[in-house]
Scaffold this motif. Sequence first.
Motif, PDB file in Angstrom:
ATOM      1  N   PRO A   1       0.801  -1.476  -0.206  1.00 18.60           N
ATOM      2  CA  PRO A   1       0.103   0.007  -0.177  1.00 18.60           C
ATOM      3  C   PRO A   1       0.773   1.211   0.086  1.00 18.60           C
ATOM      4  O   PRO A   1       0.415   2.200  -0.770  1.00 18.60           O
ATOM      5  N   ASP A   2       1.991   1.335   0.845  1.00 13.92           N
ATOM      6  CA  ASP A   2       2.747   2.585   1.008  1.00 13.92           C
ATOM      7  C   ASP A   2       3.146   2.859  -0.582  1.00 13.92           C
ATOM      8  O   ASP A   2       3.487   3.914  -0.946  1.00 13.92           O
ATOM      9  N   VAL A   3       3.849   1.649  -1.361  1.00  9.46           N
ATOM     10  CA  VAL A   3       4.586   2.019  -2.547  1.00  9.46           C
ATOM     11  C   VAL A   3       3.518   2.245  -3.626  1.00  9.46           C
ATOM     12  O   VAL A   3       3.771   3.313  -4.219  1.00  9.46           O
ATOM     13  N   ILE A   4       2.451   1.763  -3.531  1.00  7.97           N
ATOM     14  CA  ILE A   4       1.367   2.014  -4.355  1.00  7.97           C
ATOM     15  C   ILE A   4       0.814   3.500  -4.328  1.00  7.97           C
ATOM     16  O   ILE A   4       0.530   4.234  -5.051  1.00  7.97           O
ATOM     17  N   GLY A   5       0.659   3.881  -2.987  1.00  7.11           N
ATOM     18  CA  GLY A   5       0.100   5.230  -2.736  1.00  7.11           C
ATOM     19  C   GLY A   5       1.301   6.349  -3.194  1.00  7.11           C
ATOM     20  O   GLY A   5       0.737   7.280  -3.602  1.00  7.11           O
TER      21      GLY A   5
END
Length: 146
Positions: free
Chosen positions: A121-125
């Motif tokens: 989630p943090d990479v995609i966000g």
Amino acid sequence: MPTTARLVAAVLMAALGWGVATLATAYLPEGQPVGLFAPVMALWGVIVGWIWTGRKIQEGSGKPLGVGLVGAALLVFWVLLSFAGFEMVRRATRVRYGGPVEALEDMMKIAMEYVRDQMQPDVIGALVIGGALAGVLTAWVARRFR
């Protein structure tokens, strides 16, 4: 033709690439060398920002938000292609493939493994927010400095 919008897009996409690479290194398999991951991702950011994002926004072809998001997706595509290709060549020098088709098939498997490992989630966000911000800020600069 060099423009301020292209320069800003290149710098912003390079910063996005470096930042995402920094986040993504936490999800690499243990023992895998990080090496040139962040610099290569930043270099692809410069290329995508200059060629795609800056040019599209300067020409006015597309909404800034969409152009920035597509730029982030292109950044991911080229980085995946680069690192999967490098790994495929590394394996090919150890004579692991029976032919070029087998090597290309394995390259796609390697790329999918990288995607599976990095779908956090943090990479995609960071990619989504950073790409959108890069597009909007580049559009603002393009309007401001014609």
